[in-house]
Design a protein around this motif. Structure first.
Motif, PDB file in Angstrom:
ATOM      1  N   ASP A   1     -12.852   3.084   5.724  1.00 50.40           N
ATOM      2  CA  ASP A   1     -11.129   2.346   6.247  1.00 50.40           C
ATOM      3  C   ASP A   1      -9.771   3.646   5.281  1.00 50.40           C
ATOM      4  O   ASP A   1     -10.791   4.733   4.519  1.00 50.40           O
ATOM      5  N   LEU A   2      -9.058   3.386   4.955  1.00 48.65           N
ATOM      6  CA  LEU A   2      -8.243   3.990   4.992  1.00 48.65           C
ATOM      7  C   LEU A   2      -7.902   4.767   3.247  1.00 48.65           C
ATOM      8  O   LEU A   2      -7.931   5.643   2.672  1.00 48.65           O
ATOM      9  N   ASP A   3      -8.417   3.802   2.403  1.00 46.92           N
ATOM     10  CA  ASP A   3      -8.382   3.758   0.871  1.00 46.92           C
ATOM     11  C   ASP A   3      -9.917   4.460   0.545  1.00 46.92           C
ATOM     12  O   ASP A   3      -9.583   5.887  -0.415  1.00 46.92           O
TER      13      ASP A   3
ATOM     14  N   ALA B   1      -4.629   3.053  10.664  1.00 50.75           N
ATOM     15  CA  ALA B   1      -4.677   3.931   9.845  1.00 50.75           C
ATOM     16  C   ALA B   1      -5.810   2.477   9.256  1.00 50.75           C
ATOM     17  O   ALA B   1      -6.527   3.604   8.071  1.00 50.75           O
ATOM     18  N   ARG B   2      -6.108   1.760   9.463  1.00 49.55           N
ATOM     19  CA  ARG B   2      -6.409   1.374   8.493  1.00 49.55           C
ATOM     20  C   ARG B   2      -6.756   0.774   7.470  1.00 49.55           C
ATOM     21  O   ARG B   2      -7.704   1.286   6.453  1.00 49.55           O
ATOM     22  N   ILE B   3      -5.727   0.082   6.767  1.00 49.83           N
ATOM     23  CA  ILE B   3      -5.594   0.123   5.726  1.00 49.83           C
ATOM     24  C   ILE B   3      -6.040  -1.400   5.582  1.00 49.83           C
ATOM     25  O   ILE B   3      -5.716  -1.493   5.637  1.00 49.83           O
ATOM     26  N   PRO B   4      -6.876  -1.206   4.166  1.00 49.53           N
ATOM     27  CA  PRO B   4      -7.999  -2.751   4.581  1.00 49.53           C
ATOM     28  C   PRO B   4      -7.001  -3.997   3.381  1.00 49.53           C
ATOM     29  O   PRO B   4      -6.102  -3.132   2.758  1.00 49.53           O
TER      30      PRO B   4
ATOM     31  N   TYR C   1     -10.916  10.360   9.962  1.00 47.10           N
ATOM     32  CA  TYR C   1      -9.974  10.876   9.848  1.00 47.10           C
ATOM     33  C   TYR C   1      -9.842  12.106   9.665  1.00 47.10           C
ATOM     34  O   TYR C   1     -11.021  12.558   9.563  1.00 47.10           O
TER      35      TYR C   1
ATOM     36  N   LEU D   1      -8.342   8.171   1.519  1.00 46.09           N
ATOM     37  CA  LEU D   1      -7.135   9.121   0.180  1.00 46.09           C
ATOM     38  C   LEU D   1      -8.567   9.362  -0.202  1.00 46.09           C
ATOM     39  O   LEU D   1      -7.685  10.471  -1.360  1.00 46.09           O
TER      40      LEU D   1
ATOM     41  N   THR E   1      -5.414   9.797  11.086  1.00 45.40           N
ATOM     42  CA  THR E   1      -7.130   8.962  12.373  1.00 45.40           C
ATOM     43  C   THR E   1      -6.280   9.104  13.235  1.00 45.40           C
ATOM     44  O   THR E   1      -5.804   9.617  14.195  1.00 45.40           O
TER      45      THR E   1
ATOM     46  N   GLU F   1      -9.251   1.259  -9.629  1.00 48.59           N
ATOM     47  CA  GLU F   1      -7.983   1.824  -8.781  1.00 48.59           C
ATOM     48  C   GLU F   1      -6.325   1.527  -9.832  1.00 48.59           C
ATOM     49  O   GLU F   1      -5.809   1.886  -9.228  1.00 48.59           O
TER      50      GLU F   1
ATOM     51  N   ARG G   1      -7.932  -5.780   0.571  1.00 43.80           N
ATOM     52  CA  ARG G   1      -8.732  -5.441  -0.225  1.00 43.80           C
ATOM     53  C   ARG G   1      -7.829  -5.342  -2.074  1.00 43.80           C
ATOM     54  O   ARG G   1      -6.446  -5.453  -1.502  1.00 43.80           O
TER      55      ARG G   1
ATOM     56  N   ALA H   1       0.838   3.691   1.398  1.00 48.74           N
ATOM     57  CA  ALA H   1       0.527   4.537   2.639  1.00 48.74           C
ATOM     58  C   ALA H   1       1.443   4.531   3.611  1.00 48.74           C
ATOM     59  O   ALA H   1       2.488   4.903   4.310  1.00 48.74           O
TER      60      ALA H   1
ATOM     61  N   ARG I   1      -2.843   1.095  -9.387  1.00 49.33           N
ATOM     62  CA  ARG I   1      -2.304   0.551  -7.402  1.00 49.33           C
ATOM     63  C   ARG I   1      -1.010  -0.787  -8.093  1.00 49.33           C
ATOM     64  O   ARG I   1      -0.139  -0.949  -6.941  1.00 49.33           O
TER      65      ARG I   1
ATOM     66  N   MET J   1     -15.252   4.460  11.040  1.00 53.42           N
ATOM     67  CA  MET J   1     -13.304   5.167  11.647  1.00 53.42           C
ATOM     68  C   MET J   1     -12.786   6.885  11.098  1.00 53.42           C
ATOM     69  O   MET J   1     -13.675   7.472  10.211  1.00 53.42           O
TER      70      MET J   1
ATOM     71  N   HIS K   1       0.422  -0.917   0.073  1.00 54.38           N
ATOM     72  CA  HIS K   1       0.411  -0.010  -0.255  1.00 54.38           C
ATOM     73  C   HIS K   1       1.196   1.158   0.237  1.00 54.38           C
ATOM     74  O   HIS K   1       2.097   1.429   0.835  1.00 54.38           O
TER      75      HIS K   1
END
Lengths: 417, 117
Positions: free
Chosen positions: B87-89, A170-173, B3, B92, B110, A181, A175, A123, A185, B1, A121
């Motif tokens: 979530d972060l995505d 940060a809750r990076i998913p 942000y 963003l 966060t 996208e 998926r 991030a 990515r 969540m 990711h």
């Protein structure tokens, strides 16, 4: 005897599909730590049970079921975990055994693609991305990852812990990005695999030119990606590039571990199977509009591999492909490679003109291959004094010992013929 | 969540050249409408970047008040959004749609949430 067989089975399953087991658990529970811990507990359980009960028919399904049961136990027992998972909004079906214990290998979903995109990711820092990919998808242990980066194990352990904390915090998913996208990515994922390979191809420091373990892991990762995304042409291109480049591995070092340059390599040592496989993949990677940088680089590698001798290499075609590559990926590094090919096509003088234009490029500062390439062309033009100075400049920057030895030898030949 | 999107713009004291085609008020209003309509906005506003004042209390209790953000600060927070997304995505994506991201940067943070006892 039985115990040994059981232990070997656990090892085999774990080595081959550790990444898959981790990916499945991470996708179910959204937590890399929980996935790792319960996977380890399941392995421990297998080492105790299999020698007594016999090895199950579907070892991966058994491990998965066991790990999941342990994860649910832990969630029930551990309030903090339960609350964290509640925050993660884990649906009830995630915790339920969706894969029956008797499921065959192919019935189990392969969640590794999700894990790839989580580990890579944007991030996360570039270093963290590579470390997590090696750790969770290539199955390297933390000390092994530390060795790959030439940093102390404690440093690497810290880096991995921090990255995992960010994924959770940060809750990076977990998926796979949607089709809209994916173009943004996927290059990040491919870059990580490519970086692992280039470090294996020519180590940035140390006594060995090659790090075969890293090259092998990169090819394994590229194969997994290709299996999961067969229609993504850049994935196909990357796998082709790695195979076609790695095919020359055995010829690139001599018995003493010294570097053998392309022009001096014994082409009989090249791996014909890898070349054939790579060439088969280049075709679909190159076919159609909007060709990507890995596919073009693979086509260049294929041209080198197809030549029966250095002299008969199709240099005009290679220069033309570098022109295409410069269009889609304008970088001084690509320009450097193009200049070397240009020198082969049009003579050292022509190459030197282009190289001299690149000397100020910020990206190439500290990169030994620029002065090394200049030195080589100056030597061929008989401008010995300038060549010697360029070899000395390259020697100041080179990282690994075999490359240093090659440059030093050239310098000696010039200064003391 | 939850942000927090921190919209950073060039500090008023910065000598760096400002882009001629800076984001317009309409750009920001359109973004504000989008983030409100999507039901993810908890709060958000622009901040006056010319009135920033910084307070620092020294170890001996002395209160030091200075004009502007910290010296040497090239960027200053010009606005913020507090959003609630899965979530972060998703966060963003909203940050990328914010006009501030085209001419400055939008930092995504966060909001720390303590685990309920």
């Amino acid at each position: 005897m039985n115990e040994q067989r059981a232990a070997r089975s656990v090892e085999a399953v774990f080595r081959e599909d550790r990444g898959r087991l981790l990916a499945l658990l991470a996708a179910r529970f959204g937590d890399l730590d929980l996935a790792e811990e319960t996977a380890s507990e399941a392995i421990e359980a297998a080492l105790q049970r299999w020698p007594v009960d016999g090895v199950p028919d579907k070892p991966l399904a058994w491990l998965l079921t066991t790990a999941r049961r342990k994860a649910i136990d832990r969630i029930r027992r551990d309030r903090a975990y339960a609350e964290r998972l509640a925050i993660l909004q884990v649906e009830s079906d995630r915790a339920a055994p969706v894969v029956p214990a008797e499921a065959g290998f192919d019935d189990i979903p392969d969640e590794r693609l999700q894990l790839f995109f989580t580990c890579c990711h944007p991030a996360l820092s570039a270093e963290a991305q590579t470390a997590l990919t090696l750790r969770f998808l290539a199955g390297l242990t933390t000390p092994e990852v530390a060795r790959a980066f030439l940093v102390p194990t404690a440093t690497m352990a810290q880096r991995i812990v921090r990255a995992k904390r960010k994924i959770r915090g940060a809750r990076i998913p977990f998926r796979v990005p949607g089709p809209d996208e994916l173009p943004a990515r996927l290059p990040g994922v491919l870059r990580v695999v490519y970086l692992v390979f280039t470090e294996g191809y020519a180590a940035s420091s140390g006594t060995d030119l090659l790090r075969p373990d890293l090259a092998d892991e990169a090819i394994r990762l590229a194969r997994i990606l290709h299996r999961l995304l067969p229609r993504e042409r850049e994935v196909t291109g990357l796998l082709a590039l790695l195979l076609l480049t790695d095919a020359r591995r055995a010829a690139r070092i001599d018995a003493a571990g010294g570097q053998v340059l392309l022009e001096d390599q014994d082409r009989a040592l090249w791996d014909v199977d890898r070349i054939a496989e790579g060439r088969r993949l280049v075709v679909p990677a190159l076919t159609g509009p909007g060709v990507g940088p890995y596919a073009v680089q693979a086509a260049i590698a294929a041209l080198h591999d197809e030549a029966t001798a250095f002299e008969t290499t199709d240099w005009p075609q290679i220069v033309a492909l570098y022109d295409v590559l410069l269009q889609i990926e304008p970088s001084p590094l690509v320009a450097l490679n193009r200049a070397v090919a240009l020198a082969m096509r049009d003579g050292p003088e022509a190459g030197l003109v282009v190289l001299d234009e690149l000397t100020g490029a910020e990206e190439l500062r500290g990169y030994h291959l620029l002065p090394a390439a200049r030195a080589d062309l100056l030597r061929r033009l008989g401008r010995s004094t300038e060549a010697a100075a360029a070899y000395r400049a390259a020697l100041d920057l080179v990282g690994n010992e075999p490359e240093r030895a090659t440059l030093a030898r050239r310098l000696r030949e010039l200064t003391d013929p | 969540m939850k942000y927090l999107l921190l919209i950073n713009t060039l500090s008023p004291d910065s000598t760096e050249e400002r882009p001629a085609e800076g984001p317009t008020v309409e750009d920001f209003m359109a973004f504000d409408k989008a983030v409100s309509d999507a039901g993810v906005k908890l709060d958000g506003n622009a901040l006056d970047i010319t009135t920033a004042t910084t307070v620092h209390v020294r170890v001996n209790g002395e209160r030091v008040v200075t004009d502007g953000p910290f010296a040497e600060t090239r960027e200053i927070v010009g606005g913020y959004y507090l959003i609630d997304v899965p979530d972060l995505d998703a966060a963003l994506d909203w940050a990328a749609r914010c006009p501030g991201a085209r001419f400055g940067t939008v930092e995504v943070r966060t909001v720390w949430e303590p685990v309920q006892p």
